[in-house]
Scaffold this active site. Structure first.
Site, mmCIF file in Angstrom:
data_model
loop_
_atom_site.group_PDB
_atom_site.id
_atom_site.type_symbol
_atom_site.label_atom_id
_atom_site.label_comp_id
_atom_site.label_asym_id
_atom_site.label_seq_id
_atom_site.Cartn_x
_atom_site.Cartn_y
_atom_site.Cartn_z
ATOM 1 N N TYR A 163 0.837 -1.206 0.000
ATOM 2 C CA TYR A 163 0.000 0.000 0.000
ATOM 3 C C TYR A 163 0.879 1.265 0.000
ATOM 4 C CZ TYR A 163 -3.892 2.973 1.691
ATOM 5 O OH TYR A 163 -4.850 3.940 1.854
ATOM 6 N N LYS A 167 0.891 4.001 -2.918
ATOM 7 C CA LYS A 167 0.496 5.381 -2.634
ATOM 8 C C LYS A 167 1.643 6.364 -2.903
ATOM 9 C CE LYS A 167 -3.837 4.982 -1.367
ATOM 10 N NZ LYS A 167 -4.859 5.366 -2.373
HETATM 11 N N1 LIG Z 1 -10.024 6.153 5.105
HETATM 12 C C1 LIG Z 1 -8.824 6.684 5.318
HETATM 13 O O1 LIG Z 1 -8.509 7.160 6.429
HETATM 14 C C2 LIG Z 1 -7.821 6.723 4.206
HETATM 15 C C3 LIG Z 1 -6.524 7.142 4.511
HETATM 16 C C4 LIG Z 1 -5.596 7.233 3.493
HETATM 17 C C5 LIG Z 1 -5.961 6.932 2.200
HETATM 18 N N2 LIG Z 1 -7.220 6.503 1.910
HETATM 19 C C6 LIG Z 1 -7.548 6.199 0.516
HETATM 20 O O2 LIG Z 1 -8.774 6.813 0.151
HETATM 21 C C7 LIG Z 1 -9.461 5.991 -0.779
HETATM 22 C C8 LIG Z 1 -10.860 5.667 -0.277
HETATM 23 O O3 LIG Z 1 -10.765 4.948 0.925
HETATM 24 P P1 LIG Z 1 -12.021 4.635 1.847
HETATM 25 O O4 LIG Z 1 -11.504 4.639 3.228
HETATM 26 O O5 LIG Z 1 -13.156 5.500 1.465
HETATM 27 O O6 LIG Z 1 -12.283 3.114 1.439
HETATM 28 P P2 LIG Z 1 -13.645 2.273 1.196
HETATM 29 O O7 LIG Z 1 -13.270 0.852 1.263
HETATM 30 O O8 LIG Z 1 -14.735 2.785 2.064
HETATM 31 O O9 LIG Z 1 -14.007 2.653 -0.315
HETATM 32 C C9 LIG Z 1 -13.235 2.206 -1.395
HETATM 33 C C10 LIG Z 1 -14.173 1.835 -2.534
HETATM 34 O O10 LIG Z 1 -13.379 1.407 -3.652
HETATM 35 C C11 LIG Z 1 -14.078 0.356 -4.302
HETATM 36 N N3 LIG Z 1 -13.141 -0.443 -5.089
HETATM 37 C C12 LIG Z 1 -12.212 -1.324 -4.635
HETATM 38 N N4 LIG Z 1 -11.566 -1.888 -5.663
HETATM 39 C C13 LIG Z 1 -12.084 -1.345 -6.800
HETATM 40 C C14 LIG Z 1 -11.803 -1.517 -8.176
HETATM 41 N N5 LIG Z 1 -10.873 -2.389 -8.595
HETATM 42 N N6 LIG Z 1 -12.504 -0.780 -9.075
HETATM 43 C C15 LIG Z 1 -13.466 0.089 -8.661
HETATM 44 N N7 LIG Z 1 -13.781 0.271 -7.371
HETATM 45 C C16 LIG Z 1 -13.093 -0.436 -6.441
HETATM 46 C C17 LIG Z 1 -14.698 -0.436 -3.163
HETATM 47 O O11 LIG Z 1 -15.795 -1.216 -3.616
HETATM 48 C C18 LIG Z 1 -15.091 0.648 -2.177
HETATM 49 O O12 LIG Z 1 -16.461 1.027 -2.298
HETATM 50 C C19 LIG Z 1 -8.585 4.760 -0.993
HETATM 51 O O13 LIG Z 1 -7.760 4.965 -2.133
HETATM 52 C C20 LIG Z 1 -7.749 4.729 0.253
HETATM 53 O O14 LIG Z 1 -6.549 4.043 0.044
HETATM 54 C C21 LIG Z 1 -8.157 6.386 2.901
#
Ligand SMILES: NC(=O)c1ccc[n+]([C@@H]2O[C@H](COP(=O)([O-])OP(=O)(O)OC[C@H]3O[C@@H](n4cnc5c(N)ncnc54)[C@H](O)[C@@H]3O)[C@@H](O)[C@H]2O)c1
Length: 328
Positions: A163, A167
C-alpha cells in the site's frame, strides 16, 4: 451557482467512504458524475452493484445527474470505458478523481505475491488506467482536473509495504503528469485523505475502540471530524476553475484540517573533485550528510501539527499554520 456547474466528472470507488462524499459534493456543486464502484470487499473479494447504485440514487433524489459504472479500475479497458462513459453521455470529461482502493496489510516478510499485485493493481495501475484515458480527452479539450488519493502510509507505514509503495507511486505519477499536462491546462494533484471508513475499521486502533465502546469508528463518524465527507471540500476546490494554478501539489486532509506538503528539497550535499572512496565517505558521513537523520514519518505524519504553537487565527474559527522553515 455551483462551483462545478456544467462540468462532468468520474469518481472511482465512489460507492462508499471518501469517494462517496466526493461524488455527492460534486453533484451538489453542479457536476454530472459517473459513479464508479466495483462493490468489493476491503481485500478486493466479491463484487456488487449496490454501492454505486445507492450513490447514483442519492444524487438523483437531490436533483443531480449521475450514472453508475460497475467496472474495475484494475482493468485497462474498463478504466478507459468509465472515462468514455462520461464522454458518451455528456460530450466531455472535465474531472477524474481516483479513489478506488483495497487493503492487504502484511509485514514485508509475510507478504504474498498476490497481496502485492492486488494492492499495486487497484491503487497504482488503477490510477494510471483512468488517467491514461482521461489525458487523451483532456489534451484535446485543453482543460481538465485530475485528483488522486494517496495516503500518509506512503511516508513509511511499516505494515503496509504494498500500500505504501502504491500510494508513493501515485505521488510520482501525479508529479510526472502535472509537469507533462500543464501545457494543456490540465492540473493533477494528490490528496492524502483520512476518515473513519470501513478501511479504517480494519486497523488495530479501530478494534480497540470497538472493544471499548461496542461501535466501530465508521459507525459514529457522521458529523464529526472523522467523517469521510470532510475530504470532499478540498477535492471540489481542486476540481474547480478556482484551482487553475494549483498543479503538482500534495495535500493531507484530516478532519477539518488541510495541510500542504512541501515539495521534496535538498537537505545537505557533499561534493568531491573525483569519485568518492567509500572509506572516506564513511568517515565524513556522520558530520556531514549524517547529522540529525530522522526516520520516515509514517502514518504519524500530521498528528504533531495540532499542538504546534504557530497557529494564527484567521477569524470565523479558522486558523493558519506555516512551517517555521518558511518564516525564518
Ligand atoms: N479512510 C482513510 O482514512 C484513508 C486514509 C488514506 C488513504 N485513503 C484512501 O482513500 C481511498 C478511499 O478509501 P475509503 O476509506 O473511502 O475506502 P472504502 O473501502 O470505504 O471505499 C473504497 C471503494 O473502492 C471500491 N473499489 C475497490 N476496488 C475497486 C476496483 N478495482 N474498481 C473500482 N472500485 C473499487 C470499493 O468497492 C469501495 O467502495 C482509498 O484509495 C484509500 O486508500 C483512505
Amino acid at each position: 451557482m455551483g462551483m462545478l456547474d456544467g462540468k462532468t466528472a468520474l469518481v472511482t470507488g465512489a460507492g462508499r467512504g471518501i469517494g462517496r462524499g466526493i461524488a455527492l459534493a460534486f453533484a451538489r456543486e453542479g457536476a454530472k458524475v459517473v459513479v464508479n464502484d466495483l462493490g468489493t470487499g476491503i481485500d478486493g473479494a466479491g463484487t456488487t452493484t449496490g454501492p454505486a447504485d445507492d450513490v447514483v440514487a442519492e444524487i438523483r433524489k437531490a436533483g443531480g445527474e449521475a450514472l453508475a459504472n460497475y467496472g474495475s479500475v484494475v482493468d485497462f479497458a474498463q478504466g478507459t470505458a468509465m472515462v468514455e462513459q462520461a464522454v458518451s453521455a455528456w460530450g466531455r470529461i472535465d474531472i477524474v478523481v481516483n479513489v478506488a482502493g483495497n487493503l492487504r496489510d502484511r509485514m514485508l516478510f509475510n507478504m504474498s505475491e498476490d497481496d502485492w499485485d492486488a494492492v499495486i493493481g487497484v491503487h497504482l495501475k488503477g490510477t494510471f488506467n483512468t488517467m491514461r484515458a482521461a489525458s487523451v480527452r483532456m489534451r484535446e479539450q485543453r482543460s481538465g482536473r485530475i485528483v488522486n488519493m494517496s495516503s500518509v502510509s506512503a511516508l513509511g507505514s511499516p505494515g503496509q509495504p504494498n500500500y505504501a509503495a502504491a500510494k508513493a507511486g501515485i505521488i510520482g505519477l501525479t508529479w510526472s503528469s502535472a509537469n507533462a499536462l500543464a501545457r494543456y491546462h490540465v492540473t493533477c494533484n494528490a490528496v492524502m485523505p483520512s476518515g473513519a471508513t470501513r478501511m479504517v475499521d480494519t486497523t488495530p486502533r479501530a478494534r480497540e475502540v470497538y472493544e471499548k465502546t461496542g461501535k466501530w469508528p465508521s459507525e459514529v463518524a457522521v458529523g464529526t471530524d472523522r467523517d469521510p465527507e470532510n475530504v470532499a471540500p478540498l477535492v471540489v476546490f481542486l476540481a474547480s476553475d478556482a484551482a487553475a494554478n494549483v498543479n503538482g501539489q500534495v495535500f493531507h486532509a484530516r478532519g477539518y484540517r488541510y495541510t500542504l506538503l512541501e515539495q521534496p528539497q535538498a537537505a545537505r550535499a557533499i561534493r568531491a573533485g573525483a569519485r568518492w572512496d567509500p572509506k572516506d565517505l564513511a568517515k565524513i558521513f556522520p558530520e556531514t550528510l549524517g547529522v540529525g537523520l530522522d526516520a520516515p514519518p509514517g502514518i504519524g505524519f500530521g498528528t504533531a501539527l495540532e499542538a504546534a504553537p504557530e497557529w494564527k487565527p484567521l477569524g470565523g474559527g479558522r486558523s493558519l499554520w506555516i512551517t517555521p522553515r518558511e518564516t525564518s
